[in-house]
Structure formats: structure tokens, C-alpha cells
Design an enzyme around this catalytic site. Structure first.
Site, PDB file in Angstrom:
ATOM      1  CE1 TYR A 191      41.577  45.984  30.090  1.00  0.00           C
ATOM      2  CE2 TYR A 191      39.405  45.911  31.087  1.00  0.00           C
ATOM      3  CZ  TYR A 191      40.284  45.495  30.119  1.00  0.00           C
ATOM      4  OH  TYR A 191      39.873  44.594  29.172  1.00  0.00           O
ATOM      5  CE  LYS A 238      43.784  40.695  30.675  1.00  0.00           C
ATOM      6  NZ  LYS A 238      43.455  41.976  31.278  1.00  0.00           N
ATOM      7  NE  ARG A 241      22.856  31.626  40.508  1.00  0.00           N
ATOM      8  CZ  ARG A 241      21.914  31.462  41.460  1.00  0.00           C
ATOM      9  NH1 ARG A 241      22.133  31.886  42.690  1.00  0.00           N
ATOM     10  NH2 ARG A 241      20.777  30.888  41.169  1.00  0.00           N
ATOM     11  CG  ASP A 281      42.877  45.826  38.346  1.00  0.00           C
ATOM     12  OD1 ASP A 281      43.688  44.887  38.319  1.00  0.00           O
ATOM     13  OD2 ASP A 281      42.039  46.037  37.442  1.00  0.00           O
TER      14      ASP A 281
HETATM   15  C1  LIG Z   1      42.190  42.736  31.450  1.00  0.00           C
HETATM   16  C2  LIG Z   1      42.041  43.614  32.622  1.00  0.00           C
HETATM   17  C3  LIG Z   1      40.820  43.751  33.286  1.00  0.00           C
HETATM   18  C4  LIG Z   1      39.561  43.072  32.788  1.00  0.00           C
HETATM   19  O1  LIG Z   1      39.617  41.687  32.957  1.00  0.00           O
HETATM   20  P1  LIG Z   1      38.860  40.647  32.000  1.00  0.00           P
HETATM   21  O2  LIG Z   1      39.316  39.334  32.528  1.00  0.00           O
HETATM   22  O3  LIG Z   1      39.297  40.922  30.598  1.00  0.00           O
HETATM   23  O4  LIG Z   1      37.407  40.896  32.188  1.00  0.00           O
HETATM   24  C5  LIG Z   1      40.775  44.531  34.418  1.00  0.00           C
HETATM   25  N1  LIG Z   1      41.862  45.180  34.864  1.00  0.00           N
HETATM   26  C6  LIG Z   1      43.050  45.083  34.251  1.00  0.00           C
HETATM   27  C7  LIG Z   1      44.225  45.827  34.806  1.00  0.00           C
HETATM   28  C8  LIG Z   1      43.186  44.306  33.105  1.00  0.00           C
HETATM   29  O5  LIG Z   1      44.373  44.234  32.490  1.00  0.00           O
END
Ligand SMILES: *Cc1c(COP(=O)(O)O)cnc(C)c1O
Length: 386
Positions: free
Chosen positions: A102, A199, A50, A174
Site C-alpha cells: 500500500y 475497508k 486512551r 496486512d
Molecule cells: C487503505 C489501506 C491502508 C491504510 O489504511 P487507512 O485506514 O487508510 O489508514 C493500509 N493497507 C491497505 C492494504 C489499505 O488498503
């Protein structure tokens, strides 16, 4: 870019590219929870996974180098990364968030962090004057997403960072939609970058992961403490998969964007399309700002069909393009923001910011572009209702 001039090389050789002990050209999957200590207090650099694991560490060093930050941190999901970063805040602090943020980020603040007295305001970060007016005395941070999902709203990172720093705010960006290959928020003044690595960074729709990169040693120490204390870390196997995915980010994204530009041109010219949102189109509201701060418009497109088209029939008629949550994988995916990605946002808020029930979001994959266009064309044609 650390030791590499060009990101194309850093994607493949950045971070910790070779296993020190064996010379393995891929960092092994150190599938272990704990590490032998040679005596009391005599560790070989690791004590418990961890706290630190060599496979995860290689990934963390890689993303830090790619984003041009001081340190990287890997988490079990994008939302786990965002949770850890928001844990830097204290009771009574307020965070400003982009209006198309998001859905899961909105839900986290609206339904979890509110239990702990951390407040938020939805702010038009694409309108710097209105944004500055939203900075009340309790605001301590801003979380921007650009382009923001699903209307591809573009925020001027440099300008928002300048305004925010004048008020002493922490700037969190982000960067999921762009990745460091197309946009590097830390170089534009952000303090922290977060990713859903699920993604484009992973890129193959086969893992869930999150990353955060910080710009200072002080933030690095704070986030390292939170990562270990709250424990939402990424496991060794997923860390390995993510390193593997990142190696091909440049070639994948080049094709994603080439296809997206063609798909956007096709949709924009189509008689059935009422509105289209793609930052790579000169007609897009944020086109100029995006062009200044990012390499191109990325590969995410949203569009709405005219009223005489039934979007339910459209979704059900697609053959190649898959109806599914998520984005950024090699396969083209389509989703319905109002009932899927942004369902956690109350309808009144959604409608106010423009996420209408007719909106369609397309993550353009790397299949043959002619097949993608043919699939869109036939599904649109079938959905026409007179
Ligand atoms: C999918 C997404 C998230 C969340 O991420 P997870 O891996 O699904 O927890 C946060 N910000 C954006 C822009 C996203 O597309």
C-alpha cells in the site's frame, strides 16, 4: 475461532457480545474520556480511554477472536495501526516489504520512519528465493500484503513465514483485502495481522479505522504499551460502527465476491481489456497459492485498457461506479493507482513494479451485477478513440 466453530457465528457473537451490566445486545458507546476511581488505586477496570475503553475493548476482543490471535488493538486508521506495529522496531533495524505494498505504508517507511533510522527494502515476497537473498543481518521484520494492491500479487504466507522464522524475523501481514472471513494469516504462521478496517471490515465507507492482532502474549504486552504510549486509538463511536459493520461481513463479502467473479469474467473476455489482475482467475499468476491459503479471490480487480482507449474518458463516463479513493464499501469504487493510492511511490519505482499510468483498479460493490457490468460496458465503449 475461540468459542465458535464457524466464523459466520463469531462475526455476530464473538468478542464481548453482551453488555455485562445491562444485558444490552449491542455494546453501548461508552463516550467517556475517564472513569471514576473508588479510592486511590481502586479502579473498576478502566481508568482513562486512551488506555482502555469498553466499546473499543469489545471490538479488540472481536477481531482477536476472528483472526485467531491472543489480543487485538484498535487504532484511528490503518496507518496508525501500522505505525504502532512498526514502532516495535529499533534504530538500525530493517524491514522487508512486499513490492506492491500500500502506497501509504511505503510513504510511512520512506519519509517518516527513516528519520528514526529504521530502514526498509522492497522485496519480491512472491519469489521466495529472491526474498531470502534480501534477508541481510539487519533485517528484523517482513511486512507482506497478499493479494498486494494493485496488481493483486500473491505471496505464499506459510512459505514466507517459514523462511522468515528461520532468520528470526517478525512476520507482519496486512490482511485488509481478504479479511479473516477469507484468509487468516496467523494460522499460516504470521506473528501480527494489521488491517485498514476502513475497508471491508467497516464495509460502508463511513469510518476510518485500523486494527492489529498479535499471536503471542509477549507481543500483546509490547503492543498494548505502544498503543497507550503513542495514543493513536480508535474512539468509542467508531468502535461501535466497526462492530456493527463486522456483523454483516460474511453476507457482504459473499455478494462482493460473487459480483467480482462475474465482473472479472466480463472484463477478461472484453476486446478492450489488455491485462487483468484478479486472484480468482485461473490465469492469474498467484491463483494456485491464493486458492490454497484463502477462501477465494476476493473482490478487488485491476485491469488495463488497450492503447486505443482513453482512460480519462473511461473514468468520467462511469455513472454507477464512483471514482474515489478507498475500497471495500458496499458501493463499487474505481480508482487510478498511479495518481491516487500509489502516488506516494516514485514513478520510477511504480513503473518498475508494473503500476503503469493505464492501470484501473475496481472495488466491486454489492449492487446488482447487471448494473455494474452495464456501467463498465458503456464507459469502455465511450472511451474508444478509433
Ligand atoms: C487503505 C489501506 C491502508 C491504510 O489504511 P487507512 O485506514 O487508510 O489508514 C493500509 N493497507 C491497505 C492494504 C489499505 O488498503
Amino acid at each position: 475461532m475461540g468459542s465458535f466453530q464457524n466464523i459466520n457465528s463469531a462475526l455476530i457473537h464473538g468478542g464481548i457480545p453482551i453488555d455485562e451490566r445491562t444485558g444490552a445486545v449491542n455494546i453501548p458507546i461508552y463516550q467517556t474520556s475517564t472513569f471514576k476511581q473508588d479510592g486511590l488505586g481502586k479502579m473498576r477496570g478502566y481508568e482513562y480511554s486512551r488506555t482502555g475503553n469498553p466499546t473499543r475493548e469489545a471490538l479488540e476482543a472481536l477481531i482477536a477472536e476472528l483472526e485467531g490471535g491472543k489480543a487485538g488493538f484498535a487504532f484511528a486508521s490503518g496507518l496508525a495501526a501500522i505505525t504502532a506495529v512498526l514502532s516495535l522496531l529499533h534504530q538500525g533495524d530493517r524491514v522487508l516489504i512486499s513490492s506492491n505494498v500500500y502506497g501509504g505504508t511505503f510513504r510511512l517507511l520512506n519519509q517518516v520512519f527513516d528519520h528514526f533510522g529504521i530502514l526498509f527494502t522492497v522485496s519480491d515476497t512472491d519469489d521466495p528465493e529472491r526474498f531470502e537473498q534480501d534477508i541481510t543481518a539487519d533485517v528484523k521484520a517482513v511486512l507482506i500484503e497478499t493479494p498486494a494492491n494493485p496488481l493483486m500479487t500473491v505471496t505464499d504466507i506459510q512459505l514466507i513465514a517459514e523462511i522468515s522464522h528461520r532468520h528470526g524475523l517478525l512476520v507482519i501481514a496486512d490482511n485488509t483485502f481478504m479479511t479473516p472471513y477469507l484468509q487468516r494469516p496467523l494460522a499460516l504462521g504470521a506473528d501480527i495481522v494489521v488491517h485498514s478496517a476502513t475497508k471491508y471490515l467497516g464495509g460502508h465507507s463511513d469510518l476510518v479505522a485500523g486494527l492489529a492482532v498479535v499471536s503471542s502474549d509477549e507481543l500483546a504486552a509490547q503492543l498494548a504499551f505502544i498503543q497507550n504510549a503513542s495514543g493513536g486509538v480508535l474512539g468509542p463511536f467508531d468502535s461501535f460502527l466497526l462492530i456493527r459493520g463486522i456483523k454483516t461481513l460474511a453476507v457482504r463479502l459473499d455478494r462482493h465476491v460473487e459480483n467480482a467473479e462475474k465482473a472479472a469474467a466480463f472484463l477478461q473476455a472484453h476486446k478492450a481489456v489488455q491485462r487483468i489482475y484478479y486472484p480468482g482467475l485461473p490465469s492469474h499468476r498467484g491463483y494456485e497459492i491464493n486458492r490454497r491459503q484463502a477462501k477465494n479471490g476476493g473482490a478487488m480487480i485491476s485491469f488495463a485498457l488497450r492503447e486505443n482507449y482513453d482512460i480519462r474518458v473511461f473514468y468520467e463516463s462511469l455513472k454507477l461506479i464512483t471514482l474515489a479513493e478507498s475500497l471495500g464499501g458496499v458501493e463499487s469504487l474505481v480508482c487510478h493507482p498511479a495518481t491516487m493510492t500509489h502516488a506516494a511511490i516514485p514513478k520510477a519505482v511504480r513503473e518498475k513494479v508494473g503500476i503503469t499510468d493505464g492501470l484501473i483498479r475496481l472495488s466491486v460493490g454489492i449492487e446488482d451485477i447487471d448494473d455494474i457490468l452495464a456501467d463498465l460496458a458503456q464507459a469502455i465503449e465511450k472511451s474508444e478513440v478509433g
